[in-house]
Scaffold this active site. Structure first.
Site, mmCIF file in Angstrom:
data_model
loop_
_atom_site.group_PDB
_atom_site.id
_atom_site.type_symbol
_atom_site.label_atom_id
_atom_site.label_comp_id
_atom_site.label_asym_id
_atom_site.label_seq_id
_atom_site.Cartn_x
_atom_site.Cartn_y
_atom_site.Cartn_z
ATOM 1 N N TYR A 1 7.141 -23.208 28.959
ATOM 2 C CA TYR A 1 8.465 -23.155 28.320
ATOM 3 C C TYR A 1 8.735 -24.421 27.492
ATOM 4 C CZ TYR A 1 13.190 -21.420 27.740
ATOM 5 O OH TYR A 1 14.351 -20.925 27.194
ATOM 6 N N LYS B 1 9.570 -19.016 21.493
ATOM 7 C CA LYS B 1 8.393 -19.668 20.911
ATOM 8 C C LYS B 1 8.265 -19.566 19.387
ATOM 9 C CE LYS B 1 6.543 -21.366 24.534
ATOM 10 N NZ LYS B 1 7.513 -22.419 24.768
ATOM 11 N N HIS C 1 18.165 -30.079 27.509
ATOM 12 C CA HIS C 1 18.240 -29.319 28.760
ATOM 13 C C HIS C 1 17.036 -29.633 29.643
ATOM 14 C CE1 HIS C 1 21.052 -25.827 27.399
ATOM 15 N NE2 HIS C 1 21.528 -27.009 27.095
ATOM 16 N N TYR D 1 18.670 -16.567 32.306
ATOM 17 C CA TYR D 1 17.916 -15.325 32.070
ATOM 18 C C TYR D 1 18.208 -14.382 33.235
ATOM 19 C CZ TYR D 1 14.943 -17.611 28.531
ATOM 20 O OH TYR D 1 14.462 -18.244 27.411
ATOM 21 N N PRO E 1 11.270 -12.780 21.464
ATOM 22 C CA PRO E 1 11.972 -14.063 21.606
ATOM 23 C C PRO E 1 12.183 -14.541 23.046
ATOM 24 C CG PRO E 1 13.490 -12.338 20.909
ATOM 25 C CD PRO E 1 12.137 -11.728 20.906
HETATM 26 C C1 LIG Z 1 16.571 -11.712 13.351
HETATM 27 C C2 LIG Z 1 15.737 -12.747 14.053
HETATM 28 C C3 LIG Z 1 16.220 -13.362 15.214
HETATM 29 C C4 LIG Z 1 15.445 -14.301 15.881
HETATM 30 N N1 LIG Z 1 15.927 -14.866 17.025
HETATM 31 C C5 LIG Z 1 15.173 -15.748 17.689
HETATM 32 C C6 LIG Z 1 15.620 -16.321 18.880
HETATM 33 O O1 LIG Z 1 16.711 -16.030 19.342
HETATM 34 N N2 LIG Z 1 14.802 -17.194 19.532
HETATM 35 C C7 LIG Z 1 13.552 -17.516 19.035
HETATM 36 O O2 LIG Z 1 12.828 -18.318 19.634
HETATM 37 N N3 LIG Z 1 13.101 -17.008 17.881
HETATM 38 C C8 LIG Z 1 13.875 -16.131 17.212
HETATM 39 N N4 LIG Z 1 13.416 -15.607 16.070
HETATM 40 C C9 LIG Z 1 12.122 -16.066 15.584
HETATM 41 C C10 LIG Z 1 12.233 -17.358 14.727
HETATM 42 O O3 LIG Z 1 13.473 -17.392 14.089
HETATM 43 C C11 LIG Z 1 11.066 -17.357 13.743
HETATM 44 O O4 LIG Z 1 9.877 -17.429 14.506
HETATM 45 C C12 LIG Z 1 11.132 -18.493 12.716
HETATM 46 O O5 LIG Z 1 12.164 -18.243 11.795
HETATM 47 C C13 LIG Z 1 9.800 -18.628 11.979
HETATM 48 O O6 LIG Z 1 9.936 -19.493 10.885
HETATM 49 P P1 LIG Z 1 9.137 -19.215 9.545
HETATM 50 O O7 LIG Z 1 9.462 -20.336 8.638
HETATM 51 O O8 LIG Z 1 7.729 -18.918 9.842
HETATM 52 O O9 LIG Z 1 9.717 -17.837 8.968
HETATM 53 P P2 LIG Z 1 11.188 -17.493 8.435
HETATM 54 O O10 LIG Z 1 12.205 -18.278 9.142
HETATM 55 O O11 LIG Z 1 11.271 -16.009 8.463
HETATM 56 O O12 LIG Z 1 11.170 -18.001 6.934
HETATM 57 C C14 LIG Z 1 10.528 -17.289 5.892
HETATM 58 C C15 LIG Z 1 11.257 -17.559 4.600
HETATM 59 O O13 LIG Z 1 10.577 -16.900 3.554
HETATM 60 C C16 LIG Z 1 11.514 -16.252 2.720
HETATM 61 N N5 LIG Z 1 10.834 -15.141 2.058
HETATM 62 C C17 LIG Z 1 10.517 -13.937 2.564
HETATM 63 N N6 LIG Z 1 9.869 -13.209 1.645
HETATM 64 C C18 LIG Z 1 9.785 -13.965 0.540
HETATM 65 C C19 LIG Z 1 9.231 -13.756 -0.747
HETATM 66 N N7 LIG Z 1 8.652 -12.603 -1.069
HETATM 67 N N8 LIG Z 1 9.298 -14.748 -1.648
HETATM 68 C C20 LIG Z 1 9.884 -15.936 -1.342
HETATM 69 N N9 LIG Z 1 10.444 -16.185 -0.130
HETATM 70 C C21 LIG Z 1 10.382 -15.209 0.787
HETATM 71 C C22 LIG Z 1 12.615 -15.834 3.676
HETATM 72 O O14 LIG Z 1 13.862 -15.622 3.013
HETATM 73 C C23 LIG Z 1 12.677 -17.028 4.614
HETATM 74 O O15 LIG Z 1 13.566 -18.011 4.175
HETATM 75 C C24 LIG Z 1 14.169 -14.658 15.384
HETATM 76 C C25 LIG Z 1 13.698 -14.042 14.222
HETATM 77 C C26 LIG Z 1 14.450 -13.088 13.570
HETATM 78 C C27 LIG Z 1 13.891 -12.435 12.321
#
Ligand SMILES: Cc1cc2nc3c(=O)[nH]c(=O)nc-3n(C[C@H](O)[C@H](O)[C@H](O)COP(=O)(O)OP(=O)(O)OC[C@H]3O[C@@H](n4cnc5c(N)ncnc54)[C@H](O)[C@@H]3O)c2cc1C
Length: 406
Positions: A399, A311, A86, A215, A307
């Site tokens: 962005y 980011k 995009h 948006y 969100p």
């Molecule tokens: C419901 C939701 C919707 C979102 N929507 C958007 C969006 O529309 N746009 C946007 O930009 N961002 C969005 N985000 C934010 C984005 O998805 C996150 O910033 C991103 O997933 C971060 O990646 P991460 O690997 O740090 O964490 P996560 O993706 O949360 O990964 C963490 C992993 O650790 C695992 N875990 C947790 N606890 C334990 C444990 N005790 N032992 C072992 N494993 C464990 C979890 O199952 C998961 O697989 C959203 C977040 C959520 C929660």
């Protein structure tokens, strides 16, 4: 690529590895992949099943730097084929549509729309193809000894007790994981802001009826039109915090979206079967420093953004890029300097993204306590962004991701 030292099991049933990674989200999987390419062994412990993490629909906007990282790391092939590049976004308010030319304002940079669950699928496949060690469905994951020189991770998986001795632990287990709460409270400085609204999100089986994200700022509340693929539309509505999803039958959602997206051109999001519906709270959160002894936090384990600025996933990827490079320098005999700098290096980018996400959220949402003065300020800001090249450039470069902060 360098040959990776394999994990080894000792007679006492303890497995050894170089870096134990908690969490197989984007941060944990990408870190494991980058470490593998640098010849560093890791084991990933994930509490959920493979099917669950590969089906979890969350973010979907990749900054230029994230898309580049996936390509450079050899896991961007499907994104390149299936992702949607995009070059702009649209802002709608006062019944009018305004386009922000992201690419024109940033010297050619763009975003790629590619679902987080697709990134996760690609990374899991790459790790497993390379013989990587991901332990799914682990229970009772606990981190030990990271204050000293002999960290360990214990867990239960496949009906067995796991005991992993490692050089370092990477806490990539998201906001509700075990890593951050295992750090003594007094060692972390926590900054937090809760917002007086949430997002009701739906995933609909409908081809996107607009090429770019839209948006909307409306007196009824914020709305966002986005997509996850050529056949899936992702839409959001601002709702009160803790809103009951049951209060939103499909027709009510579509009608509300139509009302908030009014833009003088008759455009409405195409309707389709609603495949998923959920309410997500909005929060800003940073825990610093992002390291305690031999435990390093990355991604949502260390910071959360609302969100609106898209980011969260991008920050997670940026953290592990820095962390993987620091581990590589350490194992090459380069000492601890890069590991020592990890937290400060990441926090610079994190705070820039925190500000941008807060700013976009404040500009676009309807604040329940906002009086007419507050609403006029929001309006003045929106007018400025769509009429000043300098203001639009500021939005655009944040962005797509600031190039100096990759
Ligand atoms: C419901 C939701 C919707 C979102 N929507 C958007 C969006 O529309 N746009 C946007 O930009 N961002 C969005 N985000 C934010 C984005 O998805 C996150 O910033 C991103 O997933 C971060 O990646 P991460 O690997 O740090 O964490 P996560 O993706 O949360 O990964 C963490 C992993 O650790 C695992 N875990 C947790 N606890 C334990 C444990 N005790 N032992 C072992 N494993 C464990 C979890 O199952 C998961 O697989 C959203 C977040 C959520 C929660």
């Amino acid at each position: 690529m360098v040959a990776v030292r394999k994990a080894a099991s000792t007679a006492q049933g303890t497995t050894t590895t170089q870096v134990a990674i908690i969490g197989a989200g984007p941060a944990g999987l990408m870190l494991s992949h980058l470490l593998h390419r640098a010849g560093i062994a890791s084991i990933v412990l994930e509490s959920r099943s493979r099917a669950y993490i590969e089906g979890r629909v969350r973010a979907g906007v990749l900054e230029q730097g994230t898309a580049d990282l996936l390509q450079e790391a050899g896991v961007g092939e499907r994104m390149r084929r299936e992702g949607l590049v995009h070059h702009g976004i649209e802002l709608r308010f006062d019944g009018q549509a305004h386009r922000i030319d992201l690419t024109g304002l940033t010297g050619g940079r763009s975003i790629t729309v590619y679902g987080q669950q697709e990134v996760v699928k690609d990374l899991v496949q790459a790790r497993l193809d390379a013989g990587g060690d991901i332990r799914f469905e682990c229970g009772e994951v606990a981190v030990h000894g990271f204050d000293g020189r002999a960290p360990r991770v214990t867990a239960h998986g496949n009906g067995q007790a796991l005991d992993i001795a490692c050089d370092f632990i990477a806490g990539c287990d998201g906001f509700h994981g075990v890593s951050r709460p295992s750090i003594p409270r007094e060692a972390l400085h926590v900054h937090e802001r809760a917002y007086p609204f949430a997002w009701l999100g739906i995933l609909a089986a409908a081809a996107p009826s607009r090429e770019e994200l839209v948006y909307a700022h409306h007196e009824r509340g914020f709305a966002l039109f986005s997509m996850r693929s050529r056949s899936l539309t992702r839409l959001y509505l601002q709702v009160p915090p803790d809103e009951d999803v049951a209060a939103w039958p499909d027709d009510r959602i579509w009608d509300e979206l139509d009302a908030r997206f009014e833009g003088g051109d008759g455009w409405r999001p195409a309707r389709g079967e609603v495949l998923e519906k959920s309410v997500t709270g909005m929060r800003s959160f940073v825990a610093e420093p992002m390291r305690h002894g031999r435990l390093f936090l990355a991604g949502d384990a260390a910071h959360i953004v609302p969100p609106t600025g898209a980011k969260g996933l991008n920050l997670a990827m940026a953290d592990v890029r820095v962390l993987a490079a620091a581990f590589a320098e350490h194992y090459r005999g380069g000492g601890e300097a890069a590991l020592d700098a990890y937290s400060a290096t990441c926090l610079k980018r994190v705070w820039r993204a925190e500000h941008f996400s807060w700013w976009m959220t404040a500009m676009l949402h309807r604040f329940p306590e906002g009086d007419s003065f507050h609403r006029r300020l929001q309006h003045a800001q929106l007018e400025y962004v769509v009429s000043s090249r300098a203001a639009a450039t500021s939005l655009a470069e944040n962005y797509v991701g600031l190039p100096g902060m990759r």
